[in-house]
Design an enzyme around this catalytic site. Structure first.
Site, PDB file in Angstrom:
ATOM      1  N   SER A 146      27.921  -4.253  26.050  1.00 28.00           N
ATOM      2  CA  SER A 146      29.160  -3.577  26.463  1.00 28.00           C
ATOM      3  C   SER A 146      28.988  -2.099  26.171  1.00 28.00           C
ATOM      4  O   SER A 146      28.095  -1.709  25.409  1.00 28.00           O
ATOM      5  CB  SER A 146      30.309  -4.150  25.619  1.00 28.00           C
ATOM      6  N   TYR A 159      34.134  -6.278  17.490  1.00 27.87           N
ATOM      7  CA  TYR A 159      33.474  -6.423  18.805  1.00 27.87           C
ATOM      8  C   TYR A 159      32.335  -5.409  18.897  1.00 27.87           C
ATOM      9  O   TYR A 159      31.228  -5.722  19.352  1.00 27.87           O
ATOM     10  CB  TYR A 159      34.527  -6.171  19.888  1.00 27.87           C
TER      11      TYR A 159
END
Ligand SMILES: NC(=O)c1ccc[n+]([C@@H]2O[C@H](COP(=O)([O-])OP(=O)(O)OC[C@H]3O[C@@H](n4cnc5c(N)ncnc54)[C@H](O)[C@@H]3O)[C@@H](O)[C@H]2O)c1
Length: 259
Positions: A146, A159
């Site tokens: 990501s 995350y």
């Protein structure tokens, strides 16, 4: 079909195939001739993707399980090898969104869940995929990190930690496996309109257009990505003719990393 994007006869494993990127990638590879081994812990969503692949005339097997469990990852590779004789492509895509909050409020269960699914899932996936591909002396692994794997992620530290770990493991694997012709890369999408982004944490008031506009505000293209805009890059990276790209983390981010 352009032979750069011809996957005929290739055996491809995709995790997180019940939804979002995983589902769309399964259809994109099936259309181009790949045989698929699909996984997810969402049994209903996975069965639906399998049906769609079969409707395209694709060959497909699937396995329901939790990607954080090493035994599930090992079973997936065995299933692909049993059914198709080899494993050419693996996409470690399954992942979960974090519970959002400042790092001063970070709690153990949130961090544990992120590391278990988003980092350990990829680590054990790669471990067994690399063994199979190493023995064949050929293969391509694509890990879904990501933009949170490349920079700080306010309100999403857990995350961010897991997605940085994915890039570290991608680079390590690329170096370890280069001599046996196994290439390992990562893709780093910006916000994309999958069910992960359309969720109650990011969308507490149900006004998804407003939320998406806010997410895109700092992005040069002024919009979040469409699923196919990320999946098209995945297909290009996985092309059987993309044989010299190894160990990189590719931002697909509407220009965010140019800022
Ligand atoms: N959508 C975005 O904005 C975005 C941006 C960057 C990276 N990503 C990453 O892309 C990947 C795919 O996400 P998506 O956006 O398609 O979301 P999604 O929620 O549509 O898909 C994720 C899939 O992973 C599966 N999954 C989750 N936990 C699992 C587990 N423990 N075991 C097995 N399967 C599990 C889910 O059931 C789901 O089908 C994730 O790794 C995510 O972190 C998404």
């Amino acid at each position: 079909m352009d032979n750069l994007l011809d996957f005929t006869g290739q055996s491809a494993l995709i995790t997180g195939a019940a939804s979002g990127f995983g589902e769309a990638l399964a259809l994109a590879l099936a259309t181009r001739g790949a045989k698929l081994c699909l996984a997810d812990f969402n049994a209903e969503g996975l069965a639906d993707t399998v049906k769609q692949v079969e409707a395209l005339g694709g060959e497909v097997v699937s396995l329901v399980g939790d990607i954080a469990d090493e035994a599930h990852n090992e079973a997936l590779v065995l299933l692909a090898k049993e059914r198709f004789g080899r494993l050419d492509i693996a996409v470690n895509n399954a992942g979960v969104a974090p519970r959002l909050g400042p790092m001063t409020q970070l709690d153990g269960p949130t961090l544990d869940r992120q590391l278990a699914v988003n980092a350990k899932g990829v680590a054990f996936g790669m471990k067994h995929q690399m063994r199979a591909m190493g023995a064949q002396k050929n293969g391509a692994i694509l890990n879904v990190s990501s933009m949170a794997g490349l920079g700080g992620t306010p309100m999403g530290s857990s995350y961010c930690a897991a997605k940085h770990a994915v890039i570290g493991m991608t680079k390590t694997a690329a170096v370890e496996m280069g001599s046996v012709n196994v290439r390992v890369n990562a893709i780093c999408p910006f916000f994309t309109a999958t069910p992960m982004v359309d969720n109650p944490f990011l969308n507490p008031n149900g006004n998804i257009e407003e939320v998406n506009k806010n997410l895109a505000r700092g992005c040069p293209l002024k919009r979040i990505a469409k699923v196919e805009e990320i999946v098209n890059v995945m297909v290009m990276v996985l092309s059987p003719h993309n044989t010299y790209m190894n160990g990189i983390a590719i931002p697909v981010d509407g220009g965010m990393s140019a800022l």
